[in-house]
Design an enzyme around this catalytic site. Structure first.
Site, PDB file in Angstrom:
ATOM      1  N   LYS A 275      -5.765  -7.193   0.108  1.00  0.00           N
ATOM      2  CA  LYS A 275      -4.854  -8.129  -0.564  1.00  0.00           C
ATOM      3  C   LYS A 275      -3.412  -7.621  -0.665  1.00  0.00           C
ATOM      4  CE  LYS A 275      -6.652 -11.163  -0.795  1.00  0.00           C
ATOM      5  NZ  LYS A 275      -7.058 -11.820   0.482  1.00  0.00           N
TER       6      LYS A 275
ATOM      7  N   GLY B 228      -1.383  -7.460   2.064  1.00  0.00           N
ATOM      8  CA  GLY B 228      -0.589  -7.963   3.180  1.00  0.00           C
ATOM      9  C   GLY B 228      -1.180  -7.569   4.532  1.00  0.00           C
TER      10      GLY B 228
ATOM     11  N   TRP C 298      -0.691 -10.188   7.316  1.00  0.00           N
ATOM     12  CA  TRP C 298       0.713 -10.246   7.719  1.00  0.00           C
ATOM     13  C   TRP C 298       1.026  -9.069   8.659  1.00  0.00           C
ATOM     14  CZ3 TRP C 298       5.296  -9.497   3.775  1.00  0.00           C
ATOM     15  CH2 TRP C 298       6.485  -9.931   4.369  1.00  0.00           C
TER      16      TRP C 298
ATOM     17  N   HIS D 198      -9.794  -0.708   5.849  1.00  0.00           N
ATOM     18  CA  HIS D 198      -9.491  -0.532   4.420  1.00  0.00           C
ATOM     19  C   HIS D 198     -10.006   0.826   3.931  1.00  0.00           C
ATOM     20  CE1 HIS D 198      -8.145  -4.602   3.934  1.00  0.00           C
ATOM     21  NE2 HIS D 198      -9.327  -5.168   4.056  1.00  0.00           N
TER      22      HIS D 198
ATOM     23  N   ARG E 104       1.362  -2.920  -2.016  1.00  0.00           N
ATOM     24  CA  ARG E 104       1.939  -4.074  -2.720  1.00  0.00           C
ATOM     25  C   ARG E 104       1.821  -3.851  -4.218  1.00  0.00           C
ATOM     26  NH1 ARG E 104      -0.552 -10.236  -2.247  1.00  0.00           N
ATOM     27  NH2 ARG E 104       1.334 -11.323  -2.923  1.00  0.00           N
TER      28      ARG E 104
ATOM     29  N   SER F 161      -4.406 -11.621  -6.417  1.00  0.00           N
ATOM     30  CA  SER F 161      -4.857 -12.062  -5.095  1.00  0.00           C
ATOM     31  C   SER F 161      -6.345 -11.741  -4.908  1.00  0.00           C
ATOM     32  CB  SER F 161      -4.003 -11.366  -4.027  1.00  0.00           C
ATOM     33  OG  SER F 161      -4.240 -11.910  -2.773  1.00  0.00           O
TER      34      SER F 161
ATOM     35  N   ARG G  58      -2.750 -17.734   0.611  1.00  0.00           N
ATOM     36  CA  ARG G  58      -2.784 -18.425  -0.676  1.00  0.00           C
ATOM     37  C   ARG G  58      -1.364 -18.852  -1.049  1.00  0.00           C
ATOM     38  NH1 ARG G  58      -2.618 -17.446  -6.218  1.00  0.00           N
ATOM     39  NH2 ARG G  58      -1.790 -15.370  -5.790  1.00  0.00           N
TER      40      ARG G  58
HETATM   41  P1  A3P Z   1      -1.515 -14.064  -2.380  1.00  0.00           P
HETATM   42  O1  A3P Z   1      -2.958 -14.193  -2.738  1.00  0.00           O
HETATM   43  O2  A3P Z   1      -0.700 -13.411  -3.468  1.00  0.00           O
HETATM   44  O3  A3P Z   1      -0.904 -15.310  -1.901  1.00  0.00           O
HETATM   45  P2  A3P Z   1      -4.532  -9.572   2.772  1.00  0.00           P
HETATM   46  O4  A3P Z   1      -4.065 -10.087   4.079  1.00  0.00           O
HETATM   47  O5  A3P Z   1      -4.388  -8.076   2.630  1.00  0.00           O
HETATM   48  O6  A3P Z   1      -5.884 -10.069   2.420  1.00  0.00           O
HETATM   49  O7  A3P Z   1      -3.530 -10.120   1.677  1.00  0.00           O
HETATM   50  C1  A3P Z   1      -3.508 -11.468   1.361  1.00  0.00           C
HETATM   51  C2  A3P Z   1      -2.233 -11.753   0.627  1.00  0.00           C
HETATM   52  O8  A3P Z   1      -1.131 -11.765   1.548  1.00  0.00           O
HETATM   53  C3  A3P Z   1      -2.263 -13.129   0.000  1.00  0.00           C
HETATM   54  O9  A3P Z   1      -1.434 -13.023  -1.153  1.00  0.00           O
HETATM   55  C4  A3P Z   1      -1.647 -13.969   1.099  1.00  0.00           C
HETATM   56  O10 A3P Z   1      -1.158 -15.215   0.675  1.00  0.00           O
HETATM   57  C5  A3P Z   1      -0.529 -13.056   1.564  1.00  0.00           C
HETATM   58  N1  A3P Z   1      -0.076 -13.342   2.926  1.00  0.00           N
HETATM   59  C6  A3P Z   1      -0.840 -13.739   3.977  1.00  0.00           C
HETATM   60  N2  A3P Z   1      -0.074 -13.905   5.060  1.00  0.00           N
HETATM   61  C7  A3P Z   1       1.186 -13.607   4.696  1.00  0.00           C
HETATM   62  C8  A3P Z   1       2.440 -13.621   5.398  1.00  0.00           C
HETATM   63  N3  A3P Z   1       2.511 -13.973   6.666  1.00  0.00           N
HETATM   64  N4  A3P Z   1       3.537 -13.256   4.715  1.00  0.00           N
HETATM   65  C9  A3P Z   1       3.466 -12.907   3.412  1.00  0.00           C
HETATM   66  N5  A3P Z   1       2.322 -12.900   2.695  1.00  0.00           N
HETATM   67  C10 A3P Z   1       1.192 -13.238   3.340  1.00  0.00           C
END
Ligand code: A3P
Length: 319
Positions: free
Chosen positions: A68, A70, A73, A126, A148, A156, A285
């Site tokens: 969670k 990023g 991303w 992870h 983060r 998240s 999300r």
């Molecule tokens: P939120 O739940 O706060 O929206 P992971 O990929 O490690 O599972 O993390 C998921 C988190 O990254 C979620 O946060 C998601 O919305 C956010 N996220 C996913 N894609 C993203 C992007 N391209 N840029 C920024 N945040 C992103």
């Protein structure tokens, strides 16, 4: 992007059943404490198998994250940086494939008994730094870690876990989950140990480990994406910069672009651990900094801030 080259059946129940047990956030499997971190039996099978079998590729780049923070991303960015001469932006794999399926996941695959052959030297995990396979630590491959703000990570996580609850206990309350998170009892947690280990390793081996923050990447993507490309060994040429290649990658991998793609809105995730019923949108999300303010009380935020301050004190790392 990947295909299976060999299969085995990991079964380390004899090890796992001897480990300390922790509360499961209402998920069907308990958490077990292995080498100082909490993990479900499914993932632990993958972690232990990976320790014994994983072999990095020459020039591998390994994306390491606390969940969670990023991950998706970073996967999208690293994948598009590495493959930018192979794919056209108008027909890019990320337009039709979730990032999670573009980059392999070490412990997922090992849990399923798969050593995937990979087309590109890019994978992810992870697993905490101190439990990574020795083959990674002793290799020349590069590690990219993204962290983060733990308050946003927690919120998240809470949403993510509640998507997966499919038993009679029902969803876990925010308060209960928060208490467990603050005790460090959370998948791949404690959060602070995960972050600190990679942080310290990045200070010791800056040539091998790049430590990024979600918030920095959000605020100045151009700077950090160029840095990431240099670190990975795929720097942007002057011509690429002049042609806007950096901006195209940032745009392609943005929350707005990826989160609005049909595949990430209504696509289903495949795999034995991530059940095929679960939608890709759980990884998209809100994508904002500071959403915790809409969920945590001042007291909760102070409690977690104090824990993090104490755990990270003297390390030079701050959130
Ligand atoms: P939120 O739940 O706060 O929206 P992971 O990929 O490690 O599972 O993390 C998921 C988190 O990254 C979620 O946060 C998601 O919305 C956010 N996220 C996913 N894609 C993203 C992007 N391209 N840029 C920024 N945040 C992103």
């Amino acid at each position: 992007v990947k295909d299976e080259s060999s299969k085995h059946q990991p079964d380390y129940d004899d090890i796992i059943t001897t480990l300390p047990v922790g509360e499961s956030w209402n998920l069907p499997s308990n958490l077990y404490k292995y080498q100082g971190f909490w993990c479900t039996p499914e993932f632990l099978n993958g972690v232990i198998s990976a320790k014994q079998r994983f072999k990095p590729l020459d020039k591998d780049v390994i994306l390491c994250t606390y969940p969670k923070s990023g991950t998706n991303w970073l996967k999208a960015l690293a994948f598009s940086i590495m493959t930018r001469t192979k794919f056209d932006f108008s027909s890019h794999p990320l337009l039709t494939t979730p990032p999670i399926s573009c980059v392999s996941y070490i412990e997922f695959e090992h849990a399923q008994g798969v050593d995937a052959s990979r087309e590109f030297p890019l994978t992810s995990t992870h697993i905490p730094y101190s439990s990574l396979p020795d083959s990674i630590i002793s290799s020349d491959c590069k590690i990219v870690y993204i962290c983060r703000d733990p308050k946003d990570v927690f919120v998240s996580w809470w949403y993510h876990v509640n998507y997966f609850v499919c038993n009679d206990k029902g969803p876990i309350s925010l308060e209960k989950a928060f208490d467990l998170f603050c005790q460090g009892i959370v998948l791949f947690g404690p959060f602070w140990d995960h972050v600190l280990e990679y942080w310290k390793a990045s200070l010791e081996r800056p040539d091998k480990i790049l430590f990024l923050k979600y918030e920095d990447l959000k605020r100045d993507p151009s700077y950090y994406v160029k840095n990431l490309a240099v670190f990975m060994g795929y720097p942007f040429s002057l011509q690429e910069k002049a042609e806007g290649c950096v901006e195209k990658i940032i745009e392609l991998c943005s929350f707005e672009t990826l989160g609005n793609l049909e595949v990430n809105k209504s696509g289903k995730l495949q795999g034995a651990i991530v059940d095929a019923e679960h939608p890709a949108k759980i990884f998209f999300r809100k994508g904002k900094i500071g959403d915790w303010k809409n969920h945590l009380t001042g007291d909760m935020a102070n409690r977690l801030d104090r824990i993090i301050e104490e755990k990270l004190s003297g390390s030079g790392l701050k959130f």
